[in-house]
Design an enzyme around this catalytic site. Structure first.
Site, PDB file in Angstrom:
ATOM      1  N   TYR A 101       1.619  50.620  14.190  1.00 52.79           N
ATOM      2  CA  TYR A 101       1.027  49.677  13.239  1.00 52.79           C
ATOM      3  C   TYR A 101       1.219  48.215  13.658  1.00 52.79           C
ATOM      4  O   TYR A 101       0.350  47.374  13.427  1.00 52.79           O
ATOM      5  CB  TYR A 101       1.636  49.866  11.852  1.00 52.79           C
ATOM      6  N   ARG A 161      -1.597  47.835  16.182  1.00 56.43           N
ATOM      7  CA  ARG A 161      -2.928  48.209  15.713  1.00 56.43           C
ATOM      8  C   ARG A 161      -3.374  47.395  14.500  1.00 56.43           C
ATOM      9  O   ARG A 161      -4.564  47.116  14.326  1.00 56.43           O
ATOM     10  CB  ARG A 161      -2.924  49.694  15.366  1.00 56.43           C
ATOM     11  N   HIS A 174      16.829   6.739 -12.857  1.00 61.52           N
ATOM     12  CA  HIS A 174      16.251   7.966 -12.305  1.00 61.52           C
ATOM     13  C   HIS A 174      16.567   8.154 -10.825  1.00 61.52           C
ATOM     14  O   HIS A 174      16.262   9.209 -10.258  1.00 61.52           O
ATOM     15  CB  HIS A 174      14.730   7.963 -12.506  1.00 61.52           C
ATOM     16  N   PHE A 225       1.380  15.692 -14.577  1.00 58.99           N
ATOM     17  CA  PHE A 225       2.560  15.592 -13.727  1.00 58.99           C
ATOM     18  C   PHE A 225       3.190  16.954 -13.442  1.00 58.99           C
ATOM     19  O   PHE A 225       4.051  17.073 -12.576  1.00 58.99           O
ATOM     20  CB  PHE A 225       3.615  14.711 -14.406  1.00 58.99           C
ATOM     21  N   GLU A 237      11.347  18.165 -22.183  1.00 60.12           N
ATOM     22  CA  GLU A 237      10.697  18.704 -20.977  1.00 60.12           C
ATOM     23  C   GLU A 237      11.208  20.135 -20.813  1.00 60.12           C
ATOM     24  O   GLU A 237      12.082  20.427 -19.994  1.00 60.12           O
ATOM     25  CB  GLU A 237      11.028  17.814 -19.782  1.00 60.12           C
ATOM     26  N   ASN A 267       6.099   8.932 -11.577  1.00 62.93           N
ATOM     27  CA  ASN A 267       5.671  10.118 -12.320  1.00 62.93           C
ATOM     28  C   ASN A 267       4.524  10.791 -11.578  1.00 62.93           C
ATOM     29  O   ASN A 267       3.394  10.326 -11.599  1.00 62.93           O
ATOM     30  CB  ASN A 267       5.223   9.698 -13.733  1.00 62.93           C
ATOM     31  N   TYR A 313       3.432   5.245 -24.592  1.00 64.83           N
ATOM     32  CA  TYR A 313       4.593   5.869 -23.948  1.00 64.83           C
ATOM     33  C   TYR A 313       4.835   5.247 -22.571  1.00 64.83           C
ATOM     34  O   TYR A 313       3.928   5.122 -21.755  1.00 64.83           O
ATOM     35  CB  TYR A 313       4.368   7.373 -23.793  1.00 64.83           C
TER      36      TYR A 313
END
Length: 689
Positions: free
Chosen positions: A384, A387, A185, A433, A518, A298, A155
């Site tokens: 609060y 404290r 990409h 990934f 994906e 990746n 791949y």
């Protein structure tokens, strides 16, 4: 706000431009003013005529043009006084700087050796500082030689990507495949990452490749290291990653510039054509081999790099939040009874115990005397927000520690796909990934650190409300004519409200991508970016509280608080004067915000604590250094190693006191000198000796 770097004679000046509508002439005058301030002996007449050119293309700028019309953020210009000589144009300029850089690498501030296994969050943050730090690889990798002929189906090596994983690519098109994946990409949008963040991203990618499981050649890796050391940084837009398969779009943009396509930035050129920037520094564009395109894009490096900045800044503000809260408690005449060690010993959460100790160390006690506490007496108990500081601040500290551990592991992990196991001679597709780990951790960080701002805003309200503080309304005289801190508190409330939305976890969302291949993603990119925004808002809210607490202290004068808190007050007053009437508050908030970002508040208090122990009757033990003094200082390696080994050393010391009786004084002296040297250097630089 634009930041323009001006080259004037032999100096580079960074000029912040808060009003981009100002003319270029103002930029030149401001640069001359700063130059003459830094070098008073090198006289330049105030009315000297000058010309300005862009460093990138040598274009002459009209002094009457608005800055915003002709310059961009991080641009570089050259200013020449009449009678001086122009520097060479872009290419000669870059080349001359490149030669100078190559001869000066050994004299640079810091070398970092990357081996893929030992990078820390502090190291990575330091690598982001442009030209301050350079990288070398500690050992030759056992990487797969990409030149070998690929016969089996792997791949990303000889197949398409994503939904095209079943498509076989012929051997004569393997190089084109790698180039195409980078180009296709590179589809991000939004503002580019700053040069500092891009350096962090590139450094982290180098560290992951240095592990040797990505299948890149040493030739490619060395070329990337050379680009980093020259600060040749690609244009990387911040939006476009879904956090699986890794940060594909941002990392593709990172590699695109290294291939000589698109635009790049360097300190000598500003933003310019990528190929010109690389060649100007004597570098050649990357030529990708099989598998290398996918190997370079990746992984979870953008999520992690931005997350590292967020967690380091969160840790810095958490240290100082205790000191700021202590000052507020003091001005509201709060009681330190709630911080008694016995209370916290019966609920020994680590963060809670540490915060209570810090508060006790700077508030009224037998060691540090406060005239305000003595005159005002002590209440039975406080609200609060006063404290419960150890409980609320404590869990923020523990959250930061947890997230830092997750990110440290992520820094030194192989997170691409497929992974190459050279010893076994196989390549395996997996899912490292996926960004779920850092995404979830950073969502948790935002939720945890936000609470520091949440409780701080409530303390600001108590300071400004006369029915709660017994101080003038909104901390100003002549109320009505003056509004004081009224709108500063509104700003804090607005920031806290924004944080409540930003703290919604992004990692609970997922959208299927790549035609269902994906089908579960982490959304970690947004988790990292919004965590940074949350941290910045926390810094700003605490800056407002620090300003308000110092102003409240004015109404207790001539009484004084404890010496450590008086030092903090003096530090603030060195950059911001008291309010006797209304004035614009934004510059004051920004000035104190910078003090907090530089960790000046914690440094002052740590110095006082060291001197207290040094002068005290009882000797300062190694365990005391590790558990009490060092947590206040930004000395990460020393701090964690000391805490880690202090428990073991204590047990050994109790059993063999005679054998180790000479070691303890030596450790005391070494640690004391290291800490005081750091602090005095830090204080000297800030100008507050």
């Amino acid at each position: 706000m634009l930041r323009i770097t001006v080259h004037l004679r032999d100096e580079w000046l960074l000029i912040p431009c808060t009003d981009p509508s100002l003319h270029v002439c103002w930029l030149g005058s401001e640069a001359i003013s700063r130059y003459t301030t830094s070098y008073p002996k090198r006289e330049i007449q105030a009315d000297s005529t000058f010309r300005i050119r862009r460093c990138v293309d040598g274009g002459l700028l009209s002094l009457e043009d608005p800055i915003k019309d002709v310059l961009q953020d991080n641009d570089f210009i050259e200013l020449v006084i009449q009678g001086d000589q122009w520097m060479p144009k872009q290419m000669d300029l870059i080349k001359s700087k490149s030669v100078h850089m190559s001869t000066c690498l050994f004299s640079m501030l810091k070398w970092i050796s990357l081996d893929g296994n030992s990078l820390t969050t502090g190291d990575l943050l330091g690598l982001g500082k442009v030209t301050d730090t350079v990288i070398h690889l500690s050992e030759v990798l056992s990487s797969v030689k990409a030149e070998k002929k690929v016969n089996e189906v792997v791949y990303g090596v000889n197949t398409g990507f994503g939904n095209f994983a079943q498509t076989r690519i012929p051997n004569d098109q393997l190089k084109e495949l790698q180039d195409n994946v980078i180009r296709s990409h590179s589809a991000g949008v939004g503002a580019p990452l700053s040069p500092e963040r891009t350096r962090m991203l590139l450094a982290l990618r180098i560290n992951v490749l240095a592990k040797g499981f990505s299948g890149v050649s040493m030739e490619t890796l060395n070329a990337i290291v050379a680009a980093f050391n020259a600060s040749c940084l690609s244009w990387v837009p911040e939006q476009g990653t879904v956090g699986a398969s890794g940060d594909l779009a941002p990392l593709a943009h990172l590699v695109l510039g290294l291939m000589g396509e698109g635009v790049m930035w360097s300190p000598q050129s500003g933003w310019a054509d990528a190929r010109a920037v690389l060649e100007g520094h004597g570098l050649t564009p990357l030529i990708l081999k099989p598998k290398e395109g996918l190997a370079l894009i990746n992984g979870t490096q953008m999520i992690t790099a931005l997350g590292v900045e967020a967690v380091e800044r969160a840790q810095a503000i958490a240290r100082q939040a205790d000191i700021i809260a202590a000052l507020t408690i003091q001005t509201l005449k709060g009681t330190p009874k709630a911080f008694d060690p016995d209370i916290h010993a019966v609920r020994p959460q680590q963060g809670q115990v540490e915060v209570a100790w810090r508060l006790r160390s700077v508030l009224h006690s037998d060691v540090f005397h406060s005239e305000i506490s003595v005159k005002g007496g002590e209440r039975v108990q406080d609200a609060y927000t006063l404290r419960c500081c150890p409980q609320v601040h404590g869990v923020a500290n523990d959250t930061i520690a947890f997230v830092k551990k997750i990110l440290t592991t992520e820094l030194n992990s192989a997170t691409d796909n497929p992974l190459v196991f050279a010893e076994r001679g196989i390549t395996i597709s997996g899912g490292n990934f996926h960004g779920e780990y850092p995404a979830k951790a950073l969502d948790f960080l935002a939720i945890g650190v936000h609470e520091l701002a949440n409780i701080s805003e409530r303390r600001i309200e108590r300071l400004c409300n006369p029915s709660l503080s017994e101080l003038p309304a909104f901390l100003v005289k002549n109320g009505g004519l003056n509004s004081g801190f009224m709108i500063a508190h509104c700003t804090a409330a607005a920031l806290v409200s924004e944080n409540k939305v930003l703290c919604h976890p992004s990692s609970v969302d997922s959208l299927s991508t790549s035609a269902g291949t994906e089908d579960h993603v982490s959304m970690g990119g947004w988790a990292a970016r919004k965590a940074l925004r949350v941290v910045q808002h926390v810094e700003q809210v605490l800056a407002i509280e620090l300003l308000a607490a110092c102003q409240a202290l004015e109404f207790h004068r001539p009484l004084k608080t404890t010496p450590p808190l008086e030092k903090v007050y003096g530090l603030v007053r060195s950059v911001v004067r008291p309010w006797d009437r209304d004035r614009a508050m934004s510059p004051d908030i920004e000035a104190v915000h910078k003090l907090i970002q530089q960790e000046k508040v914690g440094v002052w208090c740590a110095l006082r604590l060291i001197l207290r122990h040094w002068k005290s009757a009882r000797p300062l033990s190694f365990m005391c250094w590790a558990r009490e003094i060092l947590p206040l200082l930004p000395l990460e390696k020393l701090r964690y190693s000391s805490i880690s080994y202090s428990g073991k050393f204590e047990k050994i010391y109790k059993k063999k006191k005679r054998k180790y009786k000479f070691i303890v004084p030596c450790l005391n002296i070494v640690l004391f000198n290291m800490c005081v040297h750091y602090i005095m250097k830090h204080v000297k630089v800030s100008g507050h000796v």
